[in-house]
Structures are given as structure tokens and as C-alpha cells.
Design a protein around this motif. Structure first.
Motif, PDB file in Angstrom:
ATOM      1  N   VAL A 207       0.845  -1.199   0.000  1.00 14.16           N
ATOM      2  CA  VAL A 207       0.000   0.000   0.000  1.00 14.16           C
ATOM      3  C   VAL A 207       0.881   1.250   0.000  1.00 14.16           C
ATOM      4  N   ALA A 208       1.966   1.225   0.789  1.00 13.40           N
ATOM      5  CA  ALA A 208       2.888   2.359   0.825  1.00 13.40           C
ATOM      6  C   ALA A 208       3.501   2.614  -0.546  1.00 13.40           C
ATOM      7  N   VAL A 209       3.891   1.545  -1.247  1.00 14.66           N
ATOM      8  CA  VAL A 209       4.503   1.686  -2.571  1.00 14.66           C
ATOM      9  C   VAL A 209       3.504   2.275  -3.558  1.00 14.66           C
ATOM     10  N   ILE A 210       2.298   1.732  -3.588  1.00 17.77           N
ATOM     11  CA  ILE A 210       1.291   2.200  -4.549  1.00 17.77           C
ATOM     12  C   ILE A 210       0.874   3.632  -4.233  1.00 17.77           C
ATOM     13  N   THR A 211       0.588   3.901  -2.954  1.00 13.60           N
ATOM     14  CA  THR A 211       0.134   5.235  -2.574  1.00 13.60           C
ATOM     15  C   THR A 211       1.203   6.286  -2.851  1.00 13.60           C
ATOM     16  N   SER A 212       2.451   5.979  -2.516  1.00 14.70           N
ATOM     17  CA  SER A 212       3.530   6.956  -2.715  1.00 14.70           C
ATOM     18  C   SER A 212       3.793   7.207  -4.184  1.00 14.70           C
ATOM     19  N   SER A 213       3.658   6.179  -5.025  1.00 12.68           N
ATOM     20  CA  SER A 213       3.850   6.392  -6.464  1.00 12.68           C
ATOM     21  C   SER A 213       2.750   7.283  -7.019  1.00 12.68           C
ATOM     22  N   LEU A 214       1.504   7.087  -6.549  1.00 16.51           N
ATOM     23  CA  LEU A 214       0.395   7.923  -7.010  1.00 16.51           C
ATOM     24  C   LEU A 214       0.536   9.350  -6.494  1.00 16.51           C
ATOM     25  N   PHE A 215       0.834   9.468  -5.196  1.00 13.45           N
ATOM     26  CA  PHE A 215       0.971  10.803  -4.614  1.00 13.45           C
ATOM     27  C   PHE A 215       2.177  11.525  -5.192  1.00 13.45           C
ATOM     28  N   GLY A 216       3.232  10.772  -5.499  1.00 14.21           N
ATOM     29  CA  GLY A 216       4.434  11.380  -6.050  1.00 14.21           C
ATOM     30  C   GLY A 216       4.210  12.033  -7.392  1.00 14.21           C
ATOM     31  N   THR A 217       3.209  11.556  -8.155  1.00 15.17           N
ATOM     32  CA  THR A 217       2.951  12.154  -9.463  1.00 15.17           C
ATOM     33  C   THR A 217       2.452  13.582  -9.344  1.00 15.17           C
ATOM     34  N   VAL A 218       1.901  13.945  -8.184  1.00 16.72           N
ATOM     35  CA  VAL A 218       1.402  15.312  -8.037  1.00 16.72           C
ATOM     36  C   VAL A 218       2.202  16.131  -7.024  1.00 16.72           C
ATOM     37  N   SER A 219       3.086  15.506  -6.247  1.00 14.82           N
ATOM     38  CA  SER A 219       3.854  16.273  -5.255  1.00 14.82           C
ATOM     39  C   SER A 219       5.261  16.584  -5.746  1.00 14.82           C
ATOM     40  N   GLY A 220       5.960  15.584  -6.293  1.00 15.87           N
ATOM     41  CA  GLY A 220       7.310  15.809  -6.787  1.00 15.87           C
ATOM     42  C   GLY A 220       8.339  16.049  -5.707  1.00 15.87           C
ATOM     43  N   SER A 221       7.993  15.827  -4.440  1.00 16.78           N
ATOM     44  CA  SER A 221       8.925  16.037  -3.335  1.00 16.78           C
ATOM     45  C   SER A 221       8.957  14.788  -2.480  1.00 16.78           C
ATOM     46  N   ALA A 297      10.551  -3.048  -8.896  1.00 15.58           N
ATOM     47  CA  ALA A 297      11.603  -3.590  -8.026  1.00 15.58           C
ATOM     48  C   ALA A 297      11.258  -3.410  -6.552  1.00 15.58           C
ATOM     49  N   VAL A 298      10.775  -2.225  -6.175  1.00 18.87           N
ATOM     50  CA  VAL A 298      10.421  -1.979  -4.781  1.00 18.87           C
ATOM     51  C   VAL A 298       9.248  -2.858  -4.365  1.00 18.87           C
ATOM     52  N   PHE A 299       8.263  -2.975  -5.241  1.00 16.25           N
ATOM     53  CA  PHE A 299       7.095  -3.815  -4.955  1.00 16.25           C
ATOM     54  C   PHE A 299       7.518  -5.274  -4.775  1.00 16.25           C
ATOM     55  N   ALA A 301      10.470  -6.336  -3.915  1.00 14.90           N
ATOM     56  CA  ALA A 301      11.283  -6.454  -2.702  1.00 14.90           C
ATOM     57  C   ALA A 301      10.410  -6.598  -1.457  1.00 14.90           C
ATOM     58  N   VAL A 302       9.367  -5.773  -1.347  1.00 13.20           N
ATOM     59  CA  VAL A 302       8.520  -5.863  -0.157  1.00 13.20           C
ATOM     60  C   VAL A 302       7.705  -7.165  -0.178  1.00 13.20           C
ATOM     61  N   HIS A 303       7.356  -7.649  -1.371  1.00 14.58           N
ATOM     62  CA  HIS A 303       6.642  -8.926  -1.464  1.00 14.58           C
ATOM     63  C   HIS A 303       7.542 -10.076  -1.006  1.00 14.58           C
ATOM     64  N   PHE A 304       8.765 -10.110  -1.531  1.00 12.33           N
ATOM     65  CA  PHE A 304       9.684 -11.197  -1.165  1.00 12.33           C
ATOM     66  C   PHE A 304      10.022 -11.149   0.319  1.00 12.33           C
ATOM     67  N   VAL A 552      15.269  -6.769 -12.666  1.00 14.90           N
ATOM     68  CA  VAL A 552      15.043  -6.056 -11.406  1.00 14.90           C
ATOM     69  C   VAL A 552      14.327  -6.954 -10.383  1.00 14.90           C
ATOM     70  N   ILE A 553      13.463  -7.849 -10.860  1.00 17.15           N
ATOM     71  CA  ILE A 553      12.803  -8.789  -9.946  1.00 17.15           C
ATOM     72  C   ILE A 553      13.831  -9.767  -9.377  1.00 17.15           C
TER      73      ILE A 553
END
Length: 625
Positions: A207-221, A297-299, A301-304, A552-553
Motif C-alpha cells: 500500500v505504501a509503494v502504490i500510494t507513494s507512487s500515485l501521490f508522487g505524481t502530483v507532489s514531486g517532493s 523492483a520496490v514492490f 522487494a517488499v513482497h519477497f 530487477v525482480i
């Protein structure tokens, strides 16, 4: 003495809203002369910075009379070229000597930009600018008049490309992000991610990976992303068994990638479009696959990690349902789709941002649950927040203009190219490693945008001379400027995450490096295989995408000692890591070797591995790493 709190509050709101309204007006009716547009932009930024970032001891947002004097002087210095536009345009720069007023206002603006940037970003960037100024006046053998001409009386210094990009593109996209945040899209991103992945193994980390990728598209920070999404995701990860250090690292790494993820990315992407002389859409197009690989890759990593330790997901009945989320708040995705659509239609990035901003409020009217989101006061808050959030970028771009102007005037860029070529002995690998180290070091001390700008002037020419495609060279230096946010010892995104996770800094930093290690590899992948940037023949592009994804996987699996069929033994981890590095270099030989190593790993797991262990009970999960 300080201004009263109420007067300060009204002054800040007035200046910030005026700044935002001015940029919206310009975006709608068209930009004025460069000195007018850029001068007003930096004047607003300086005035606002001296209001909200007081330099003397006192309470926040309480400027002293000294600060008021500085902001008045800053406004006068920034607006002097605009007020004397005919004189500035008609004089012959480098030939006509600056007059006394040019010296007074020019020196004043340089000093005030450095002071405001120090307050906004710390001392690193102003010290860097001062060092370049000193270099130009001494080793560079330039007179003070010529330096002032370059930095203040032309559009090659302070009023150069970085400030132009900040004034025309970045300000609008930051405003867009401010409006989107207040529309309720943040809750949409969180619920959307929970519905998609909350029930899977290690669901909160995903959830952190998905949410941060979505939020990052509009924050850029990266730091803003951590502080916004991490307040929810990090405690959730800790509650479900992840160690605090790993929880913070996941959020820091996922948030850092937001600056690399189209459609909006970070401010540096707009500067890149100007330097390359191409559209922002083209930059987003060749940046998309590396960014996707980063998050894959991050997704993975957290899955593994979750599978290896035995962490289960959140109970499904406690999670929002995807259909309900989309019905209730899915319409809040529309502004993002509108921006992408306008860009695809061939319009400018500034017009796309304007359309996105204009669509946010009408979009909230589509559902009763969001219809009353925007009151007049919320609109004012969004306009004010947009201006405040622009300060760091605007001041950093103005200060970076001092550096770029000096490099251009003295020819330091060419000299530095020669140094890099000499140190690397014309070896591309060594040159890339040197550039990577320089990029991380610059990124540790500077915000991403000026760190990228300095590298473009000093390092990119050397890479291009060694045969690197120019787009790949620019994206290469951007990646390492961004990744400095998770690289010890100065890892700002990790610091921010630690404030929430309460983990040890060293432990969190190395967990972040391990989790984001693929991000350090991806730039080498697209340098050696530009097809990863969606350039070249379609069959080559498709093959590169497939092999890179597998690579990357494999790296994530090798580093976290787990693959699809169970926990990896030491030789299986080594084979996975070797496969990942082999797949970096495109070509049938390396691809076949990589495929063979992956096949051997899977065969070893199937033949030698017992059945997957049962999930660890909740009370025994505290050692998750």
C-alpha cells in the motif's frame, strides 16, 4: 521588533495568493517579456521567503523589521530590470559597462537570493554559488563588471532557463498538486491502494509503494510525500509485523521515486525538457519505463521480504472495496487524466497544468461526497499553499542561475569535461561511476533541481562525448540527484520517515539502500540499452522491457533471499544477483546467460526446497527486516 501576528498572517496570505493568481493569469493570457515574467516571479518568491522564513530569532511567520527591510530591498532589486526594460534590452552586454545602479541592484539581488536560499534550503547551495562566483573572479579571470553583466543584466544567469522553468511550468504544477490534495485525492490514493493490495502478503508495505507512487505524481517532493502518506502507512506496517527500520525505508524509497514517475515527475523534469529542446511529453515518455521498473523492483522487494518472514495481509472485511472506492471517489482521478490528455494532444505543459487546475473544482461536483470540498476559504488556502510550496524551487533555480551563468561565462564546463575524461581514461564505465558519485554528493547538499542543473553543466558533456545518448545522459544524472534522498549519510527522505517510524538512522539508511538498490542499477541499464527509454525498433524495445523487468525482480529476490518458490539459499541468491547484473547489458548472449541463471535458480528451488513455511504468528513477527 516584530510585526503583529495578525498583520503577518494577512500579509503572507495576500502575497502568496497574489503570486498564484499572477501565474494563473499569465498561463491563461500568455507570458510577458522574459524580464517581466522572471523578475516578478523571483520578486514574489523573495518577498514571501522573507515573510515566512525569518532570519532572526522569533516565532515562525513573525518577520522582524530587518526582514521587512530585506524584502523591500529584494523586491526593488528583482524588479529593477523590468522597470528599466528599454535600457536593458538596448544596451550591448559585455560591451557597455554597467552603470552605478546596475552594480547596486545587481549585487543586492545576488546577496539577497543567497540569503533567501539559505533560509529555504540550508547553506549548501549558497556556499556553492559563492564558490563559483569566487572562481569566476579569480581563476576564471573575469572582471566584476562582466560577471555582473552575465548574472544580472542578461538571461544567462539569475534570469536564465532554470528560473524560466520555475516561473512557467513548475509553479503551475505545484499549484495543481495543492488543489488536488485538497480535493480529497489523497484519501482516494490510500483507499485505492488498500483495496488493491491490502489483503496480500505484506499488504501495508505494498500500500505504501502504490500510494507513494500515485501521490508522487502530483507532489514531486520525496520529503513531502513521506510526511503525507507515511503518517498512515508506516504505523500500519509496524502494526502488521515489519521492523520499524524497514517500515521507514519502504516509505522513503517509495516516496523518492515520485520525482521520477510521469506524468508530472519533479521540477527537474521541466528543466530537462528545456535543456534538451524538446517537449515535456517527450521527457515523460522516455522516463516512464525506468520509473515503472523502479516501482516494480520496490514492490517485488517488499513482497519477497513479506513472504520470507511470513507476514500476512490485512483482513479483507476491514478493507475498502475497489468498486466502492472508484464509485465514491474515482472521479478525482480525472484531473490527472486531463493533464495527460492535453499533453498528448500536443499542447504545452503550462497549458496542460492550467487545464488540470481548472478541472479540479468542477470534478469534485460530480459526486455528493466531494461536492462541498471547495469553499472560498479552501480555494484561498490552496492558492497560498501553492505559492509557499514553490519557494524552495524558485529560490533554488535563481541561485543555480548564478552557478550556471559562471560556468557558461568561464568555460568551466569544457574544462571539467576534460577532467572527467582524463580521470576515466576514456572508459565509459568509470565515467559513469564518477558521475554517479558526483551526482549523489551534489544531491546530498542541494535540492534535486539545482543538483541536476549543475551536473548538466559539468558532467553531461563528458558522458555525451563518450557516446552516451544525450537523453540517457540527462536522465542518468537526474536519477542520482534524486536517489541521494535515500543515500547515507545525508538521506533526507529517510530522516523524514524516521521521524514517524522512530527507528535508528543507520539501520534505516542501509535498509533503504538495500531496498532501493535497483534504482542505482536502472540508470546503467538505460545508458547501455537506450531502448529502455522507448527509443529504437519496437522488437528491441519489447525485448529490453521484458529482460529488464526480469532483471530487477531477480535483484530484489537475491537481495531479500526469497524467490517465487520459497526462501533462497545462498547460491540461489548469488545466481539471482548475477542474473540481474548480466541482464543490465542488452544483447542475445547476456540475455541467454541471464535466462539460464534464472532457470537454474527456479530448478534448484523446486528440486531442493521443502514446501513454503506457514506464516509466522503475529506475536513472533517483531524480527521482520
Amino acid at each position: 521588533m516584530y510585526l503583529s501576528a495578525s498583520l503577518t498572517r494577512w500579509s503572507i496570505t495576500f502575497v502568496a495568493v497574489a503570486m498564484s493568481v499572477f501565474h494563473l493569469y499569465v498561463a491563461f493570457f500568455g507570458p510577458p517579456d522574459a524580464y517581466v515574467m522572471r523578475g516578478l516571479h523571483v520578486a514574489f518568491a523573495l518577498v514571501l521567503s522573507f515573510l515566512v522564513l525569518p532570519g532572526l530569532k522569533g516565532t515562525a511567520d513573525r518577520p522582524s523589521l530587518f526582514d521587512i527591510a530585506l524584502l523591500i530591498a529584494a523586491a526593488a532589486c528583482a524588479l529593477y530590470p523590468m522597470a528599466n526594460l528599454n535600457y536593458i534590452v538596448n544596451r550591448m552586454y559585455y560591451v557597455d559597462d554597467p552603470v552605478l545602479l546596475d552594480y547596486i541592484f545587481g549585487i543586492g539581488l545576488i546577496a539577497l537570493i543567497m540569503e533567501a536560499t539559505r533560509r529555504a534550503t540550508g547553506s549548501a547551495l549558497p556556499i556553492t554559488a559563492a564558490c563559483f562566483l569566487l572562481y569566476g573572479l579569480t581563476i576564471g579571470n573575469q572582471s566584476f563588471g562582466i560577471m555582473l553583466d552575465q548574472l544580472y543584466l542578461t538571461t544567462e544567469g539569475i534570469f536564465g532557463i532554470p528560473l524560466y522553468v520555475s516561473a512557467t511550468y513548475v509553479m503551475l504544477f505545484i499549484l495543481f498538486g495543492s488543489f488536488v490534495e485538497r480535493s480529497g485525492a489523497g484519501q482516494l490514493f490510500m483507499d485505492f491502494a488498500l483495496a488493491l493490495a491490502g489483503h496480500t502478503s505484506g499488504g501495508p508495505a505494498k500500500v505504501a509503494v502504490i500510494t507513494s507512487s500515485l501521490f508522487g505524481t502530483v507532489s514531486g517532493s520525496a520529503v513531502a510525500n513521506v510526511m503525507t502518506t507515511g503518517t498512515f502507512t508506516i504505523p500500519l506496517m509496524k502494526r502488521t509485523g515489519y521492523r520499524p527500520a524497514f517500515s521507514g525505508a519502504v516509505e522513503a524509497v517509495a516516496s523518492t521515486g515520485g520525482q521520477l514517475m510521469p506524468p508530472i515527475m519533479g521540477a527537474a523534469a521541466f528543466v530537462m525538457a528545456e535543456f534538451l529542446g524538446t517537449s515535456y511529453l517527450a521527457v515523460a515518455a522516455f522516463a516512464i519505463m525506468p520509473a515503472v521498473l523502479y516501482y516494480v523492483a520496490v514492490f517485488a522487494a517488499v513482497h519477497f521480504e513479506a513472504k520470507r518472514v511470513g507476514l500476512v495481509g490485512l483482513p479483507k472485511p476491514d478493507l475498502p472495496r475497489l468498486g466502492e472506492v472508484l464509485r465514491e471517489r474515482g472521479h478525482l482521478f480525472l484531473p490527472l487524466f486531463i493533464i495527460v490528455g492535453v499533453l498528448l494532444a500536443g499542447y504545452s505543459a503550462a497549458f496542460a497544468a492550467l487545464c488540470g487546475i481548472g478541472s479540479v473544482i468542477p470534478t469534485t461536483w460530480l459526486r455528493a461526497s466531494t461536492r462541498k470540498t471547495f469553499t472560498p476559504m479552501v480555494v484561498i488556502e490552496a492558492l497560498e499553499a501553492g505559492a509557499r510550496n514553490t519557494l524552495v524551487v524558485a529560490l533554488a533555480c535563481a541561485c543555480a542561475g548564478i552557478v550556471i551563468g559562471t560556468i557558461t561565462l568561464t568555460g568551466l564546463g569544457l574544462d571539467f569535461t576534460g577532467v572527467v575524461l582524463a580521470l576515466s581514461q576514456n572508459s565509459l564505465i568509470l565515467a559513469l561511476v564518477l558521475t554517479m558519485v558526483a551526482g549523489i554528493i551534489l544531491g546530498m547538499g542541494l535540492p534535486t533541481t539545482p543538483a541536476y542543473i549543475v551536473q548538466v553543466a559539468l558532467l553531461v558533456p563528458a558522458l555525451v562525448k563518450l557516446g552516451v545518448q544525450v537523453e540517457a545522459a540527462h536522465l542518468f544524472v537526474l536519477y542520482f540527484a534524486v536517489l541521494s534522498a535515500i543515500t547515507p549519510p545525508v538521506a533526507m527522505a529517510v530522516y523524514a520517515a524516521n521521524g514517524i517510524s522512530r527507528a535508528g538512522l543507520v539501520e534505516s539508511s542501509w535498509a533503504a539502500v538495500k531496498l532501493g538498490l535497483t534504482g542505482y542499477i536502472i540508470p546503467f541499464m538505460f545508458v547501455f540499452g537506450p531502448s529502455l527509454l522507448l527509443m529504437g525498433d519496437l522488437d528491441r524495445i519489447l525485448l529490453t522491457i521484458v529482460t529488464s523487468t526480469v532483471g530487477v525482480i531477480c535483484l530484489a529476490g537475491g537481495l531479500h533471499r526469497y524467490f517465487f518458490f520459497g526462501t533462497a539459499r545462498w547460491w540461489e541468491s548469488l545466481m539471482l544477483i548475477a542474473a540481474a547484473f548480466v541482464l543490465i547489458k542488452p544483447g542475445w548472449t547476456t540475455d541467454m546467460i541471464g535466462a539460464g541463471l534464472v532457470g537454474l535458480t527456479i530448478a534448484s528451488q523446486i528440486l531442493l526446497r521443502p514446501s513454503e513455511p506457514e506464516p509466522v504468528p503475529a506475536q513472533k513477527r517483531g524480527d521482520a527486516s
